[in-house]
Design a protein around this motif. Structure first.
Motif, short mmCIF file in Angstrom:
data_model
loop_
_atom_site.label_atom_id
_atom_site.label_comp_id
_atom_site.label_asym_id
_atom_site.label_seq_id
_atom_site.Cartn_x
_atom_site.Cartn_y
_atom_site.Cartn_z
N SER A 53 -59.54 -95.79 -26.14
CA SER A 53 -58.56 -95.89 -25.05
C SER A 53 -58.77 -97.17 -24.27
N THR A 90 -56.69 -98.24 -21.38
CA THR A 90 -56.44 -98.09 -19.94
C THR A 90 -56.56 -96.63 -19.47
N THR A 121 -55.19 -92.40 -23.37
CA THR A 121 -55.65 -91.59 -24.51
C THR A 121 -56.87 -90.75 -24.10
C1 LIG Z 1 -49.75 -105.33 -24.32
C2 LIG Z 1 -49.35 -103.95 -24.78
C3 LIG Z 1 -49.03 -103.76 -26.11
C4 LIG Z 1 -48.62 -102.49 -26.56
N1 LIG Z 1 -48.22 -102.32 -27.87
C5 LIG Z 1 -47.72 -101.13 -28.26
C6 LIG Z 1 -47.19 -100.96 -29.58
O1 LIG Z 1 -47.17 -101.88 -30.41
N2 LIG Z 1 -46.70 -99.74 -29.92
C7 LIG Z 1 -46.69 -98.68 -29.05
O2 LIG Z 1 -46.21 -97.59 -29.41
N3 LIG Z 1 -47.18 -98.82 -27.78
C8 LIG Z 1 -47.69 -100.01 -27.38
N4 LIG Z 1 -48.18 -100.15 -26.11
C9 LIG Z 1 -48.21 -98.99 -25.21
C10 LIG Z 1 -49.61 -98.32 -25.12
O3 LIG Z 1 -49.98 -97.81 -26.39
C11 LIG Z 1 -49.54 -97.19 -24.11
O4 LIG Z 1 -49.41 -97.72 -22.83
C12 LIG Z 1 -50.71 -96.23 -24.17
O5 LIG Z 1 -50.45 -95.14 -23.32
C13 LIG Z 1 -52.03 -96.88 -23.77
O6 LIG Z 1 -53.05 -95.93 -23.93
P1 LIG Z 1 -54.57 -96.27 -23.61
O7 LIG Z 1 -54.67 -96.52 -22.14
O8 LIG Z 1 -55.33 -95.03 -23.97
O9 LIG Z 1 -55.00 -97.41 -24.44
C14 LIG Z 1 -48.59 -101.40 -25.65
C15 LIG Z 1 -48.94 -101.62 -24.31
C16 LIG Z 1 -49.31 -102.87 -23.88
C17 LIG Z 1 -49.63 -103.05 -22.41
#
Ligand SMILES: Cc1cc2nc3c(=O)[nH]c(=O)nc-3n(C[C@H](O)[C@H](O)[C@H](O)COP(=O)(O)O)c2cc1C
Length: 168
Positions: A10, A12, A15
């Motif tokens: 994760s 941010t 997840t």
């Molecule tokens: C720079 C950036 C790139 C991302 N790329 C994708 C992507 O290619 N496909 C998708 O479904 N979500 C994408 N996301 C959305 C993230 O997967 C989503 O915000 C997720 O909840 C982050 O979870 P985490 O905090 O556990 O990593 C992206 C978000 C950011 C900020």
């Protein structure tokens, strides 16, 4: 039911939050939670029931901890393991590559002999492309904390009820 090893990466916290909710839904004593930033892929072999959680970053890429963790799968024999996947993504801003990381991990799990459960309908999402869709369904639970966070809790409850009978 045998213990579940839940492994997540994760960036941010989205997840990570979903992982905690899934563990709570199963009952925390049934689930060992691992942040893969601090785990060894070999730890998967301690469990017959495995849940893997990943967000998608870049443009359809793995989250950075998964980039480091997934190559370790190449050494693992996952035959006899039951594996359920969940993914976090953003269907509005990344509609062409929604949850692609879950698709990448699914491919690796099946290549290593794991039996996956927990396919999930695409009905309540709007997106244009995803490698996480096979035969018309997501290969695991699809979550979107950016656009549909109000649905996350119900989706997790339904999915856990769905896979509970399929775990070992
Ligand atoms: C720079 C950036 C790139 C991302 N790329 C994708 C992507 O290619 N496909 C998708 O479904 N979500 C994408 N996301 C959305 C993230 O997967 C989503 O915000 C997720 O909840 C982050 O979870 P985490 O905090 O556990 O990593 C992206 C978000 C950011 C900020």
């Amino acid at each position: 039911m045998k213990p579940i090893g839940l492994f997540y990466g994760s960036e941010t916290g989205n997840t990570e939050n979903a992982a905690s909710m899934i563990a709570a839904e199963f009952g925390e004593s049934n689930v060992d939670l691992y942040n893969i930033a601090e785990a060894d892929p070999q730890s998967l072999l301690s469990y017959d029931n495995i849940i893997l959680g990943a967000s998608t970053w870049g443009f359809g890429e793995l989250q950075s901890d998964w980039e480091n963790f997934l190559p370790g799968f190449d050494q693992l024999d996952l035959s006899g393991k039951t594996v359920a996947l969940f993914g976090l993504g953003d269907q509005e801003n990344y509609a062409d590559v929604f949850l692609d990381a879950m698709g990448t991990i699914y491919s690796k799990v099946t290549e290593r002999g794991g039996q996956t459960v927990g396919a999930w309908p695409t009905d309540s999402y709007e997106f244009t492309g995803s490698t996480a869709v096979i035969n018309g369904s997501f290969v695991g639970l699809a979550l979107d904390a950016d656009n549909q966070d109000d649905l996350t809790s119900d989706r997790i409850s339904q999915w856990v009820a769905q896979i509970q009978g399929q775990l070992q």
